[in-house]
Design a protein around this motif. Sequence first.
Motif, PDB file in Angstrom:
ATOM      1  N   VAL A   1       1.427  14.236   4.449  1.00  0.00           N
ATOM      2  CA  VAL A   1       2.271  13.082   4.773  1.00  0.00           C
ATOM      3  C   VAL A   1       3.751  13.443   4.663  1.00  0.00           C
ATOM      4  N   ARG A   2       4.120  14.229   3.660  1.00  0.00           N
ATOM      5  CA  ARG A   2       5.539  14.579   3.445  1.00  0.00           C
ATOM      6  C   ARG A   2       6.165  15.261   4.662  1.00  0.00           C
ATOM      7  N   ASP A   3       5.334  15.932   5.498  1.00  0.00           N
ATOM      8  CA  ASP A   3       5.845  16.635   6.674  1.00  0.00           C
ATOM      9  C   ASP A   3       6.206  15.707   7.825  1.00  0.00           C
TER      10      ASP A   3
ATOM     11  N   VAL B   1      -2.348  13.526   6.372  1.00  0.00           N
ATOM     12  CA  VAL B   1      -2.020  12.419   7.268  1.00  0.00           C
ATOM     13  C   VAL B   1      -3.276  11.646   7.665  1.00  0.00           C
ATOM     14  N   LEU B   2      -4.380  12.328   7.859  1.00  0.00           N
ATOM     15  CA  LEU B   2      -5.625  11.669   8.253  1.00  0.00           C
ATOM     16  C   LEU B   2      -6.018  10.593   7.244  1.00  0.00           C
ATOM     17  N   ASP B   3      -5.872  10.882   5.962  1.00  0.00           N
ATOM     18  CA  ASP B   3      -6.185   9.889   4.923  1.00  0.00           C
ATOM     19  C   ASP B   3      -5.252   8.682   5.012  1.00  0.00           C
ATOM     20  N   ALA B   4      -3.988   8.945   5.306  1.00  0.00           N
ATOM     21  CA  ALA B   4      -3.014   7.855   5.435  1.00  0.00           C
ATOM     22  C   ALA B   4      -3.361   6.969   6.632  1.00  0.00           C
ATOM     23  N   VAL B   5      -3.717   7.580   7.743  1.00  0.00           N
ATOM     24  CA  VAL B   5      -4.077   6.821   8.944  1.00  0.00           C
ATOM     25  C   VAL B   5      -5.346   6.003   8.688  1.00  0.00           C
ATOM     26  N   ARG B   6      -6.287   6.589   8.000  1.00  0.00           N
ATOM     27  CA  ARG B   6      -7.521   5.854   7.652  1.00  0.00           C
ATOM     28  C   ARG B   6      -7.203   4.626   6.808  1.00  0.00           C
TER      29      ARG B   6
ATOM     30  N   VAL C   1       2.793  13.963  14.921  1.00  0.00           N
ATOM     31  CA  VAL C   1       1.496  14.642  14.814  1.00  0.00           C
ATOM     32  C   VAL C   1       0.875  14.761  16.196  1.00  0.00           C
ATOM     33  N   VAL C   2       0.584  13.637  16.814  1.00  0.00           N
ATOM     34  CA  VAL C   2      -0.113  13.615  18.098  1.00  0.00           C
ATOM     35  C   VAL C   2       0.657  14.391  19.162  1.00  0.00           C
ATOM     36  N   LEU C   3       1.928  14.068  19.339  1.00  0.00           N
ATOM     37  CA  LEU C   3       2.713  14.722  20.387  1.00  0.00           C
ATOM     38  C   LEU C   3       2.926  16.213  20.156  1.00  0.00           C
ATOM     39  N   HIS C   4       2.845  16.648  18.904  1.00  0.00           N
ATOM     40  CA  HIS C   4       3.049  18.059  18.591  1.00  0.00           C
ATOM     41  C   HIS C   4       1.734  18.819  18.416  1.00  0.00           C
ATOM     42  N   GLY C   5       0.627  18.137  18.639  1.00  0.00           N
ATOM     43  CA  GLY C   5      -0.678  18.786  18.552  1.00  0.00           C
ATOM     44  C   GLY C   5      -1.027  19.276  17.152  1.00  0.00           C
ATOM     45  N   ARG C   6      -0.499  18.625  16.149  1.00  0.00           N
ATOM     46  CA  ARG C   6      -0.778  19.013  14.764  1.00  0.00           C
ATOM     47  C   ARG C   6      -2.129  18.454  14.325  1.00  0.00           C
ATOM     48  N   ALA C   7      -2.732  19.075  13.348  1.00  0.00           N
ATOM     49  CA  ALA C   7      -4.012  18.624  12.812  1.00  0.00           C
ATOM     50  C   ALA C   7      -3.768  17.583  11.724  1.00  0.00           C
ATOM     51  N   SER C   8      -4.262  16.389  11.926  1.00  0.00           N
ATOM     52  CA  SER C   8      -4.077  15.303  10.966  1.00  0.00           C
ATOM     53  C   SER C   8      -4.682  15.628   9.609  1.00  0.00           C
ATOM     54  N   SER C   9      -5.763  16.379   9.615  1.00  0.00           N
ATOM     55  CA  SER C   9      -6.453  16.697   8.368  1.00  0.00           C
ATOM     56  C   SER C   9      -5.752  17.792   7.569  1.00  0.00           C
ATOM     57  N   GLN C  10      -4.825  18.508   8.217  1.00  0.00           N
ATOM     58  CA  GLN C  10      -4.163  19.620   7.519  1.00  0.00           C
ATOM     59  C   GLN C  10      -2.654  19.421   7.374  1.00  0.00           C
ATOM     60  N   THR C  11      -2.137  18.331   7.896  1.00  0.00           N
ATOM     61  CA  THR C  11      -0.705  18.049   7.795  1.00  0.00           C
ATOM     62  C   THR C  11      -0.473  17.057   6.663  1.00  0.00           C
TER      63      THR C  11
ATOM     64  N   TYR D   1       0.834  -1.186   0.000  1.00  0.00           N
ATOM     65  CA  TYR D   1       0.000   0.000   0.000  1.00  0.00           C
ATOM     66  C   TYR D   1       0.877   1.247   0.000  1.00  0.00           C
ATOM     67  N   THR D   2       0.531   2.156  -0.910  1.00  0.00           N
ATOM     68  CA  THR D   2       1.305   3.384  -1.056  1.00  0.00           C
ATOM     69  C   THR D   2       0.380   4.586  -0.961  1.00  0.00           C
ATOM     70  N   ILE D   3       1.014   5.747  -0.778  1.00  0.00           N
ATOM     71  CA  ILE D   3       0.266   6.994  -0.690  1.00  0.00           C
ATOM     72  C   ILE D   3       1.150   8.111  -1.223  1.00  0.00           C
ATOM     73  N   PRO D   4       0.552   9.106  -1.883  1.00  0.00           N
ATOM     74  CA  PRO D   4       1.356  10.244  -2.354  1.00  0.00           C
ATOM     75  C   PRO D   4       1.770  11.150  -1.187  1.00  0.00           C
ATOM     76  N   PRO D   5       2.859  11.876  -1.336  1.00  0.00           N
ATOM     77  CA  PRO D   5       3.362  12.710  -0.238  1.00  0.00           C
ATOM     78  C   PRO D   5       2.483  13.897   0.134  1.00  0.00           C
ATOM     79  N   ASP D   6       1.633  14.354  -0.787  1.00  0.00           N
ATOM     80  CA  ASP D   6       0.835  15.548  -0.508  1.00  0.00           C
ATOM     81  C   ASP D   6      -0.529  15.253   0.123  1.00  0.00           C
ATOM     82  N   VAL D   7      -0.839  14.000   0.351  1.00  0.00           N
ATOM     83  CA  VAL D   7      -2.111  13.592   0.957  1.00  0.00           C
ATOM     84  C   VAL D   7      -2.102  13.936   2.450  1.00  0.00           C
TER      85      VAL D   7
END
Length: 146
Positions: free
Chosen positions: A74-76, A25-30, A62-72, A17-23
């Motif tokens: 994957v490349r980050d 993070v929430l989509d990747a976790v799903r 993501v979680v430890l830094h309080g980032r938004a999964s829907s706005q971060t 399973y692969t994912i593009p870098p600009d997707v």
Amino acid sequence: MSTVAQILQTKHDKSVYTIPPDVPVLDAVRLMAEKGIGALLVVREDEQIAGIMTERDYARKVVLHGRASSQTPVRDIMTSSVMYVRPENTVHECMALMTENRLRHLPVLDNGNLVGLISIGDLVKDIISEQRFIIEQLEHYIMGQR
């Protein structure tokens, strides 16, 4: 001693399973949750590996830094330095690489082409199977059965 090629042949789910870098993070976790996997290879449009995103990356970046999964994207958070193995590598070589570098997943490349992904679980399963076979053979030998 088994090779990576033999491990890949015995895997029930041979999908990578692969994912593009600009997707996001929430989509990747799903996708990981849907497929019951712990890592996704991050692949650019030219089908080259850009990185790997794991549950560990999500938890720590993501979680430890309080980032938004829907706005971060994957490349980050992906790990961009990806170690890989070839089909002819042995299970013991892979286990050493994973242990030394604290990895749980290794892409398998054959002549630069992605042909699979192995996990530490795949390796442990193979080692246990091999040991079980050796034990059975020794028991038969000890009991005088051939």
